[in-house]
Design a protein around this motif. Structure first.
Motif, PDB file in Angstrom:
ATOM      1  N   SER A 136      20.427  46.618   1.200  1.00  0.00           N
ATOM      2  CA  SER A 136      19.449  45.683   1.099  1.00  0.00           C
ATOM      3  C   SER A 136      18.288  46.114   0.399  1.00  0.00           C
ATOM      4  CB  SER A 136      19.022  45.226   2.367  1.00  0.00           C
ATOM      5  OG  SER A 136      20.137  44.794   3.163  1.00  0.00           O
ATOM      6  N   LEU A 137      18.054  47.422   0.346  1.00  0.00           N
ATOM      7  CA  LEU A 137      16.909  47.977  -0.360  1.00  0.00           C
ATOM      8  C   LEU A 137      16.983  47.786  -1.722  1.00  0.00           C
ATOM      9  CD1 LEU A 137      14.329  49.580  -0.299  1.00  0.00           C
ATOM     10  CD2 LEU A 137      15.276  51.549   0.232  1.00  0.00           C
ATOM     11  N   ILE A 138      18.109  48.368  -2.504  1.00  0.00           N
ATOM     12  CA  ILE A 138      18.424  48.173  -3.722  1.00  0.00           C
ATOM     13  C   ILE A 138      18.663  46.856  -4.270  1.00  0.00           C
ATOM     14  CG2 ILE A 138      20.974  48.208  -3.797  1.00  0.00           C
ATOM     15  CD1 ILE A 138      18.676  50.632  -5.988  1.00  0.00           C
ATOM     16  N   LEU A 139      18.912  46.158  -3.438  1.00  0.00           N
ATOM     17  CA  LEU A 139      18.989  44.520  -3.902  1.00  0.00           C
ATOM     18  C   LEU A 139      17.629  44.143  -4.119  1.00  0.00           C
ATOM     19  CD1 LEU A 139      20.194  41.759  -4.291  1.00  0.00           C
ATOM     20  CD2 LEU A 139      20.179  41.452  -1.725  1.00  0.00           C
ATOM     21  N   GLY A 140      16.593  44.246  -3.173  1.00  0.00           N
ATOM     22  CA  GLY A 140      15.207  44.132  -3.201  1.00  0.00           C
ATOM     23  C   GLY A 140      14.478  44.533  -4.264  1.00  0.00           C
ATOM     24  N   GLN A 141      14.876  45.866  -4.967  1.00  0.00           N
ATOM     25  CA  GLN A 141      14.408  46.623  -5.970  1.00  0.00           C
ATOM     26  C   GLN A 141      14.793  45.970  -7.332  1.00  0.00           C
ATOM     27  OE1 GLN A 141      15.702  50.425  -4.007  1.00  0.00           O
ATOM     28  NE2 GLN A 141      13.696  51.181  -5.328  1.00  0.00           N
ATOM     29  N   MET A 142      16.234  45.390  -7.455  1.00  0.00           N
ATOM     30  CA  MET A 142      16.655  44.811  -8.367  1.00  0.00           C
ATOM     31  C   MET A 142      16.126  43.636  -8.598  1.00  0.00           C
ATOM     32  SD  MET A 142      20.789  43.268  -8.887  1.00  0.00           S
ATOM     33  CE  MET A 142      20.164  41.908  -7.835  1.00  0.00           C
ATOM     34  N   LEU A 143      15.701  42.616  -7.812  1.00  0.00           N
ATOM     35  CA  LEU A 143      15.074  41.419  -8.022  1.00  0.00           C
ATOM     36  C   LEU A 143      13.693  41.780  -8.226  1.00  0.00           C
ATOM     37  CD1 LEU A 143      16.916  39.361  -5.048  1.00  0.00           C
ATOM     38  CD2 LEU A 143      17.317  39.212  -7.662  1.00  0.00           C
ATOM     39  N   GLY A 144      12.890  42.745  -7.371  1.00  0.00           N
ATOM     40  CA  GLY A 144      11.672  43.052  -7.618  1.00  0.00           C
ATOM     41  C   GLY A 144      11.178  43.149  -8.972  1.00  0.00           C
ATOM     42  N   ARG A 145      12.031  43.975  -9.783  1.00  0.00           N
ATOM     43  CA  ARG A 145      11.599  44.127 -11.203  1.00  0.00           C
ATOM     44  C   ARG A 145      11.500  43.171 -12.001  1.00  0.00           C
ATOM     45  NH1 ARG A 145       8.954  48.332 -11.480  1.00  0.00           N
ATOM     46  NH2 ARG A 145       9.696  50.358 -10.575  1.00  0.00           N
ATOM     47  N   TRP A 146      11.957  41.886 -11.533  1.00  0.00           N
ATOM     48  CA  TRP A 146      11.586  40.714 -12.427  1.00  0.00           C
ATOM     49  C   TRP A 146      10.277  40.043 -12.128  1.00  0.00           C
ATOM     50  CZ3 TRP A 146      14.436  38.942 -16.323  1.00  0.00           C
ATOM     51  CH2 TRP A 146      15.710  39.473 -16.504  1.00  0.00           C
ATOM     52  N   GLY A 147       9.655  40.458 -11.075  1.00  0.00           N
ATOM     53  CA  GLY A 147       8.069  40.374 -10.896  1.00  0.00           C
ATOM     54  C   GLY A 147       7.337  40.720 -11.884  1.00  0.00           C
ATOM     55  N   ASN A 148       7.708  42.110 -12.135  1.00  0.00           N
ATOM     56  CA  ASN A 148       7.143  42.983 -13.694  1.00  0.00           C
ATOM     57  C   ASN A 148       7.158  42.176 -14.862  1.00  0.00           C
ATOM     58  OD1 ASN A 148       8.533  45.753 -12.294  1.00  0.00           O
ATOM     59  ND2 ASN A 148       6.208  45.158 -12.043  1.00  0.00           N
ATOM     60  N   PHE A 149       8.368  41.324 -15.047  1.00  0.00           N
ATOM     61  CA  PHE A 149       8.572  40.608 -16.283  1.00  0.00           C
ATOM     62  C   PHE A 149       7.577  39.542 -16.410  1.00  0.00           C
ATOM     63  CE2 PHE A 149      10.885  36.981 -18.045  1.00  0.00           C
ATOM     64  CZ  PHE A 149      10.985  37.187 -19.418  1.00  0.00           C
ATOM     65  N   PHE A 150       7.382  38.892 -15.081  1.00  0.00           N
ATOM     66  CA  PHE A 150       6.482  37.627 -15.036  1.00  0.00           C
ATOM     67  C   PHE A 150       4.997  38.155 -15.378  1.00  0.00           C
ATOM     68  CE2 PHE A 150       9.981  35.595 -12.658  1.00  0.00           C
ATOM     69  CZ  PHE A 150      10.035  34.389 -13.568  1.00  0.00           C
ATOM     70  N   ASN A 151       4.834  39.434 -14.877  1.00  0.00           N
ATOM     71  CA  ASN A 151       3.397  40.019 -14.748  1.00  0.00           C
ATOM     72  C   ASN A 151       3.171  40.430 -16.338  1.00  0.00           C
ATOM     73  OD1 ASN A 151       2.513  39.024 -12.446  1.00  0.00           O
ATOM     74  ND2 ASN A 151       2.139  41.259 -11.654  1.00  0.00           N
ATOM     75  N   ARG A 152       4.101  40.913 -17.352  1.00  0.00           N
ATOM     76  CA  ARG A 152       4.018  41.369 -18.465  1.00  0.00           C
ATOM     77  C   ARG A 152       3.596  42.983 -18.250  1.00  0.00           C
ATOM     78  NH1 ARG A 152       3.656  35.862 -18.503  1.00  0.00           N
ATOM     79  NH2 ARG A 152       3.585  35.088 -20.319  1.00  0.00           N
ATOM     80  N   GLU A 153       4.283  43.695 -17.386  1.00  0.00           N
ATOM     81  CA  GLU A 153       3.908  44.931 -17.004  1.00  0.00           C
ATOM     82  C   GLU A 153       5.160  45.855 -16.820  1.00  0.00           C
ATOM     83  OE1 GLU A 153       1.976  44.463 -13.532  1.00  0.00           O
ATOM     84  OE2 GLU A 153       3.714  44.190 -12.243  1.00  0.00           O
ATOM     85  N   ALA A 154       5.051  47.337 -16.398  1.00  0.00           N
ATOM     86  CA  ALA A 154       6.145  48.005 -16.447  1.00  0.00           C
ATOM     87  C   ALA A 154       7.167  48.041 -17.594  1.00  0.00           C
ATOM     88  CB  ALA A 154       6.808  47.750 -15.109  1.00  0.00           C
ATOM     89  N   PHE A 155       6.481  48.187 -18.821  1.00  0.00           N
ATOM     90  CA  PHE A 155       7.615  48.192 -19.859  1.00  0.00           C
ATOM     91  C   PHE A 155       7.402  49.685 -20.708  1.00  0.00           C
ATOM     92  CE2 PHE A 155       3.604  45.903 -21.135  1.00  0.00           C
ATOM     93  CZ  PHE A 155       2.989  46.981 -21.861  1.00  0.00           C
ATOM     94  N   GLY A 156       8.155  49.743 -21.436  1.00  0.00           N
ATOM     95  CA  GLY A 156       8.251  51.038 -22.336  1.00  0.00           C
ATOM     96  C   GLY A 156       7.601  51.090 -23.550  1.00  0.00           C
ATOM     97  N   GLY A 157       7.749  52.332 -24.467  1.00  0.00           N
ATOM     98  CA  GLY A 157       7.190  52.084 -25.707  1.00  0.00           C
ATOM     99  C   GLY A 157       7.669  51.518 -26.589  1.00  0.00           C
ATOM    100  N   TYR A 158       7.457  51.515 -28.007  1.00  0.00           N
ATOM    101  CA  TYR A 158       7.930  50.578 -29.137  1.00  0.00           C
ATOM    102  C   TYR A 158       9.501  50.984 -29.390  1.00  0.00           C
ATOM    103  CZ  TYR A 158       9.149  49.459 -33.882  1.00  0.00           C
ATOM    104  OH  TYR A 158       9.689  48.791 -34.769  1.00  0.00           O
ATOM    105  N   THR A 159      10.314  50.062 -29.586  1.00  0.00           N
ATOM    106  CA  THR A 159      11.420  50.197 -29.929  1.00  0.00           C
ATOM    107  C   THR A 159      11.749  48.979 -30.829  1.00  0.00           C
ATOM    108  OG1 THR A 159      13.925  50.328 -29.126  1.00  0.00           O
ATOM    109  CG2 THR A 159      12.363  48.967 -28.003  1.00  0.00           C
ATOM    110  N   ASP A 160      12.776  49.302 -31.683  1.00  0.00           N
ATOM    111  CA  ASP A 160      13.607  48.220 -32.378  1.00  0.00           C
ATOM    112  C   ASP A 160      15.118  48.070 -32.026  1.00  0.00           C
ATOM    113  OD1 ASP A 160      13.525  46.153 -34.235  1.00  0.00           O
ATOM    114  OD2 ASP A 160      14.077  47.454 -35.913  1.00  0.00           O
ATOM    115  N   GLY A 161      15.277  48.490 -30.931  1.00  0.00           N
ATOM    116  CA  GLY A 161      16.611  48.501 -30.486  1.00  0.00           C
ATOM    117  C   GLY A 161      17.234  46.763 -30.080  1.00  0.00           C
TER     118      GLY A 161
END
Length: 288
Positions: A136-161
């Motif tokens: 249940s914990l890892i399920l919540g963490q998996m879904l919770g990361r999409w909150g970062n997507f909406f917030n435009r945060e928790a991203f990495g450095g530059y890439t062209d991959g």
């Protein structure tokens, strides 16, 4: 022009608001909705597993109420402690949760400590509870990361991959930007974009794999603590790599705190796994 863009995948998102709707003048953010969904699905998964293994499912409904409170406190404390240079100058911001600033490791620590106390008071098997709750914990963490997507945060450095992601520069917090990102801005029709690693996506995908592994192991569990130790090892193994890509790391003496903690947890998880396996073998030998 799109607000979010995966140029090498051909995916464009024209508009994506941080808030889903407004109630009584207060914006309800997608971040909170995603976290709430993760909690609900996590509780349902724990209830299902409790029923399957002959446990009292109501115990997990009761436990999650306490766990939610102390996990949020732990998540905020962790973030504030390792961002003390800022909060020591702006103490009024310490309780400004709506401005962001929750750390998942703080939530995990808060949740585990809550579970230890809860099981002590209720005279329950902590390791069995931890095994039941880990998926249940890892399920919540998996879904919770999409909150970062909406917030435009928790991203990495530059890439062209292949998975390179573009956010409009105007919608990103200045604190999350590094010189490397700013040196590689992309301008399209006069609009500036950052182009970065979507680390939220990497971690969500990694957590999905860990979730599948844990669900498979549940029906093959050999000893109490096996699922929890596997969760710690799997999550930390992914995080020690992904955290190194992020630009919003919490640092102490120049060292990314969560990356260092992940490395320690890998070792702890391995020790815990073999310790619990040995204890179970000794118990079975004593009984026989």
């Amino acid at each position: 022009m799109p607000e979010i863009w995966f140029p090498n995948l051909g995916i464009k998102i024209e508009h994506l608001s941080r808030s889903a709707f407004t109630i009584a003048g207060q914006d309800i953010y997608w971040y909170g909705i995603v976290i709430g969904l993760g909690v609900i699905l996590g509780v349902l998964l724990a209830i299902y597993e409790a029923k399957r293994t002959g446990q009292d499912p109501d115990m997990y409904v009761d436990f999650v109420i306490y766990a939610m409170i102390f996990s949020i406190i732990g998540a905020r404390l962790y973030y504030v402690i390792f961002s003390w240079d800022f909060y020591s100058q702006h103490p009024e911001k310490i309780f400004a949760l709506r401005e962001g600033g929750l750390a998942i490791y703080g939530a995990i620590i808060g949740g585990v400590l809550t579970a230890i106390v809860y099981c002590k008071v209720k005279k329950k098997n902590f390791w069995l509870l931890a095994d039941t709750a880990a998926p249940s914990l890892i399920l919540g963490q998996m879904l919770g990361r999409w909150g970062n997507f909406f917030n435009r945060e928790a991203f990495g450095g530059y890439t062209d991959g292949l998975f390179a992601m573009r956010y409009q520069l105007s919608q990103v917090r200045a604190a999350d930007l590094t010189q490397g990102i700013l040196d590689n801005l992309v301008t399209v029709d006069g609009i500036k974009y950052i182009q970065v690693h979507p680390t939220f996506l990497y971690e969500s995908a990694w957590n999905f794999v860990i979730l599948i592994i844990l669900l498979i192991l549940l029906s093959r569990r050999k000893f109490d603590g096996q699922i929890f130790a596997t969760y710690l090892f799997g999550y930390a193994l992914g995080r020690v790599w992904i955290e190194g890509l992020r630009t919003d790391q919490l640092l102490i003496a120049g060292i990314p705190v969560s990356q260092a903690l992940s490395a320690v947890l890998i070792v702890v998880a391995v020790i815990l796994y073999f310790y619990r396996r040995k204890k179970e073998a000794e118990l079975k030998h004593t009984i026989s």
